[in-house]
Enzyme design. Structure first.
Site, PDB file in Angstrom:
ATOM      1  N   SER A  58      -0.032   0.385   2.051  1.00 34.13           N
ATOM      2  CA  SER A  58      -1.142  -0.415   1.519  1.00 34.13           C
ATOM      3  C   SER A  58      -1.323  -0.165   0.029  1.00 34.13           C
ATOM      4  CB  SER A  58      -2.444  -0.045   2.233  1.00 34.13           C
ATOM      5  OG  SER A  58      -2.418  -0.515   3.545  1.00 34.13           O
ATOM      6  N   ASN A 133      -2.665  -8.493   7.503  1.00 30.09           N
ATOM      7  CA  ASN A 133      -3.056  -7.205   6.968  1.00 30.09           C
ATOM      8  C   ASN A 133      -4.338  -6.705   7.634  1.00 30.09           C
ATOM      9  OD1 ASN A 133      -2.762  -5.102   4.903  1.00 30.09           O
ATOM     10  ND2 ASN A 133      -4.715  -5.897   4.142  1.00 30.09           N
ATOM     11  N   SER A 166      -4.378 -11.936   5.833  1.00 22.47           N
ATOM     12  CA  SER A 166      -5.160 -10.716   5.884  1.00 22.47           C
ATOM     13  C   SER A 166      -6.385 -10.949   6.753  1.00 22.47           C
ATOM     14  CB  SER A 166      -5.607 -10.305   4.475  1.00 22.47           C
ATOM     15  OG  SER A 166      -4.494 -10.221   3.610  1.00 22.47           O
TER      16      SER A 166
HETATM   17  C1  LIG Z   1      -2.977   3.111   4.544  1.00 20.66           C
HETATM   18  O1  LIG Z   1      -3.016   3.317   3.145  1.00 20.66           O
HETATM   19  C2  LIG Z   1      -4.255   2.950   2.537  1.00 20.66           C
HETATM   20  C3  LIG Z   1      -4.098   3.091   1.044  1.00 20.66           C
HETATM   21  O2  LIG Z   1      -3.580   4.348   0.725  1.00 20.66           O
HETATM   22  C4  LIG Z   1      -5.375   3.779   3.106  1.00 20.66           C
HETATM   23  O3  LIG Z   1      -6.616   3.364   2.556  1.00 20.66           O
HETATM   24  C5  LIG Z   1      -5.399   3.610   4.619  1.00 20.66           C
HETATM   25  O4  LIG Z   1      -6.382   4.482   5.177  1.00 20.66           O
HETATM   26  C6  LIG Z   1      -4.046   3.944   5.220  1.00 20.66           C
HETATM   27  N1  LIG Z   1      -4.093   3.671   6.628  1.00 20.66           N
HETATM   28  C7  LIG Z   1      -3.613   4.513   7.532  1.00 20.66           C
HETATM   29  C8  LIG Z   1      -3.754   4.105   8.958  1.00 20.66           C
HETATM   30  O5  LIG Z   1      -3.083   5.553   7.231  1.00 20.66           O
END
Ligand SMILES: *[C@@H]1O[C@H](CO)[C@@H](O)[C@H](O)[C@H]1NC(C)=O
Ligand SMILES: *[C@@H]1O[C@H](CO)[C@@H](O)[C@H](O)[C@H]1NC(C)=O
Ligand SMILES: *[C@@H]1O[C@H](CO)[C@@H](O)[C@H](O)[C@H]1NC(C)=O
Ligand SMILES: *[C@@H]1O[C@H](CO)[C@@H](O)[C@H](O)[C@H]1NC(C)=O
Ligand SMILES: *[C@@H]1O[C@H](CO)[C@@H](O)[C@H](O)[C@H]1NC(C)=O
Ligand SMILES: *[C@@H]1O[C@H](CO)[C@@H](O)[C@H](O)[C@H]1NC(C)=O
Ligand SMILES: *[C@@H]1O[C@H](CO)[C@@H](O)[C@H](O)[C@H]1NC(C)=O
Ligand SMILES: *[C@@H]1O[C@H](CO)[C@@H](O)[C@H](O)[C@H]1NC(C)=O
Ligand SMILES: *[C@@H]1O[C@H](CO)[C@@H](O)[C@H](O)[C@H]1NC(C)=O
Ligand SMILES: *[C@@H]1O[C@H](CO)[C@@H](O)[C@H](O)[C@H]1NC(C)=O
Length: 449
Positions: A58, A133, A166
């Site tokens: 992300s 997303n 998303s």
């Molecule tokens: C995925 O990455 C985003 C941005 O770093 C973060 O906010 C989110 O909690 C992460 N999700 C998981 C399930 O690790």
């Protein structure tokens, strides 16, 4: 294969409605959302592949990062693939699903340049879907920040029509946790979002087929979709949101840096800034996607292009001549003599630095006369020319090659596609009357979704 009138009429090839579709995302190849979309697109009869990141990626925007490790140094998300496995490979359970240790944009590139030529019989994909997303991606700000959209515009920039999707529901769960029915007796939000996304893609596919086939979107065009919070875990309050035509700008939020004196650290604060919300291209009468998502239960569908150039001349002749502000240092390529960029005449003293205002600010010096007249156009920046109703719409019924080499006529084919009310009725999507409005000064594509 593509649906093309020529193919069907010739009867030489087996008639197939199935397109070749790539799905990626930024949450990883094992999440419920991407796998449910994969299933939903296959259910429409398409030949579908997933190539997506091995872990959550992300917030990467369009950054391209390829792993420097031949093998994974840790387990994939949800332990689907273990540390030590190659950094790229198929899912143990499905040869059409691939993971790669890289950013979303890198995954699309690897899909096109490695997976496709080596592990499929395809020459390209007809469509790329990115998402859905976990979390909304609203406004031009997110267009550059979100990995979901990074994958989307990477595909568009590689000449492949793409749709980024998303949803407000933000808890990443594995695909093997998708609940057949929720406690409220409804479908899992991942299943609902996937069906919504697939319906939208299929609407586009159907309309293009009915208009004679060809590219699903003109070159350089993509679509950004945002789906509100699907409440099916708890209630049926929002399980069937209508799709609304929207634009990227309008109510969009950017970040301010908020300094905490105690911790000495910064955090984000929201700012609805006019800078990010200036309507320049397209139909300014459309609501902003951010505002649509503030409504009760509606999805926003924005069409974008990768052409960031400011409007000037051409069809949008009322665009401001911002380029003349750069004369004489910046010259046109066809100038008879090109003067080096170091060869500047002594700059005049400038007493006023222009701040964001649409009225001309004072410019002193010998070039002032050249600059000021052209600024008059700044106020009339919005493009207002319409296509006359039912004219200028041409169908190109030629071969695929013809279509692909002629993006202008492809765009016009799209203008015609919305006439297919029958196609719209096929789907459970709600078509707004205003959707059929023709306004295409800077190339808006009316999809009829
Ligand atoms: C995925 O990455 C985003 C941005 O770093 C973060 O906010 C989110 O909690 C992460 N999700 C998981 C399930 O690790
Ligand atoms: C990667 O894993 C393979 C076996 O799966 C192994 O043969 C190879 O040595 C590993 N390469 C590296 C650089 O770790
Ligand atoms: C490619 O096409 C051949 C012949 O139709 C088929 O046998 C093979 O399974 C196909 N390969 C893939 C990866 O789809
Ligand atoms: C969905 O099902 C999984 C088990 O398959 C369970 O762990 C999870 O709690 C369920 N989620 C909800 C919201 O019911
Ligand atoms: C081209 O296709 C359109 C849409 O299918 C149809 O209305 C039109 O009559 C066709 N034109 C020709 C010349 O075949
Ligand atoms: C459903 O929506 C109604 C009206 O907006 C609201 O009062 C109610 O709390 C919602 N129920 C749930 C379970 O979200
Ligand atoms: C600054 O950070 C401290 C510690 O986390 C927190 O208690 C405080 O509320 C923050 N101040 C502001 C203005 O947010
Ligand atoms: C020179 O280039 C500019 C910008 O491309 C164009 O508008 C102009 O018509 C050209 N002039 C000539 C004489 O070709
Ligand atoms: C700088 O540009 C002027 C014309 O604007 C030209 O007469 C002069 O020769 C140029 N000088 C150099 C060093 O290029
Ligand atoms: C610019 O302004 C300063 C102070 O007002 C003055 O000293 C200087 O001569 C001016 N330079 C030119 C090129 O006019």
């Amino acid at each position: 294969m593509r649906i093309s009138a020529g193919t069907v009429l010739a009867g030489m090839l087996a008639v197939s409605n199935g397109l070749d579709i790539l799905i990626s995302n930024d949450d990883g190849f094992g999440t419920a959302n991407i796998r449910e979309l994969y299933k939903a697109m296959k259910a429409f009869g398409h030949n579908v592949y997933i190539v997506a990141s091995v872990v959550n990626q992300s917030g990467k925007g369009g950054t391209v990062e390829y792993t420097k490790e031949k093998n994974l140094t840790g387990d994939s998300e949800f332990g689907i693939v273990k540390a030590g496995a190659p950094s790229i490979g198929p899912d143990p359970a499905d040869s059409h699903i691939w993971y790669f240790n890289g950013t979303p944009s890198a995954c699309v590139q690897v899909a096109l340049d490695y997976v496709l030529p080596r592990y499929t019989n395809l020459t390209t994909f007809d469509l790329v879907l990115s998402g859905p997303n976990y979390g909304l991606n609203l406004g031009p700000f997110l267009y550059t920040l979100a990995g979901t959209l990074g994958a989307t515009y990477t595909a568009v920039e590689r000449g492949i029509p793409a749709i980024g999707i998303s949803g407000a529901y933000g808890v990443q769960t594995p695909y093997f946790w998708v609940n057949e029915t929720t406690a409220a007796g409804l479908k899992d939000p991942a299943t609902i979002m996937a069906q919504l996304s697939a319906n939208l893609a299929q609407q586009l596919i159907t309309n293009v087929a009915k208009a004679g086939g060809g590219r699903l979107l003109p070159l350089g065009y993509g679509i950004n979709v945002n789906i509100p919070l699907i409440t099916s875990f708890k209630s049926d309050n929002c399980t069937d949101p209508p799709f609304i035509q929207s634009r990227l700008t309008g109510g969009a939020v950017v970040d301010l840096a908020l300094f905490n004196e105690t911790t000495g650290l910064f955090s984000y604060e929201d700012d609805i800034n006019p800078g990010v919300n200036q309507c320049i291209h397209g139909d300014c009468s459309l609501p902003g996607e951010t505002d649509i998502l503030k409504r009760d239960c509606q999805s926003a569908v924005s069409v974008f292009t990768v052409d960031y150039d400011a409007p000037i001349g051409g069809v949008c002749s009322s665009g401001p001549d911002v380029r003349s502000l750069l004369f004489p240092l910046v010259q046109y390529a066809n100038s008879s003599t090109l003067v080096g960029g170091l060869n500047v005449t002594t700059p005049a003293n400038v007493t006023t630095v222009a701040t964001p205002t649409l009225t001309p600010s004072p410019v002193t010096g010998s070039d002032a006369g050249k600059v000021l007249p052209s600024l008059a156009g700044l106020v009339g920046a919005i493009c207002v020319e319409d296509y006359p109703p039912d004219s200028g719409v041409e169908y190109t019924n030629g071969s695929e090659e013809d279509r692909e080499s002629d993006s202008d006529s492809t765009a016009e084919t799209f203008q015609g596609a919305v006439e297919s009310q029958e196609a719209a009725n096929l789907m459970t999507l709600r078509v707004l009357e205003s959707d059929l409005k023709r306004e295409s000064c800077s190339g808006r594509v009316d999809m009829g979704v």
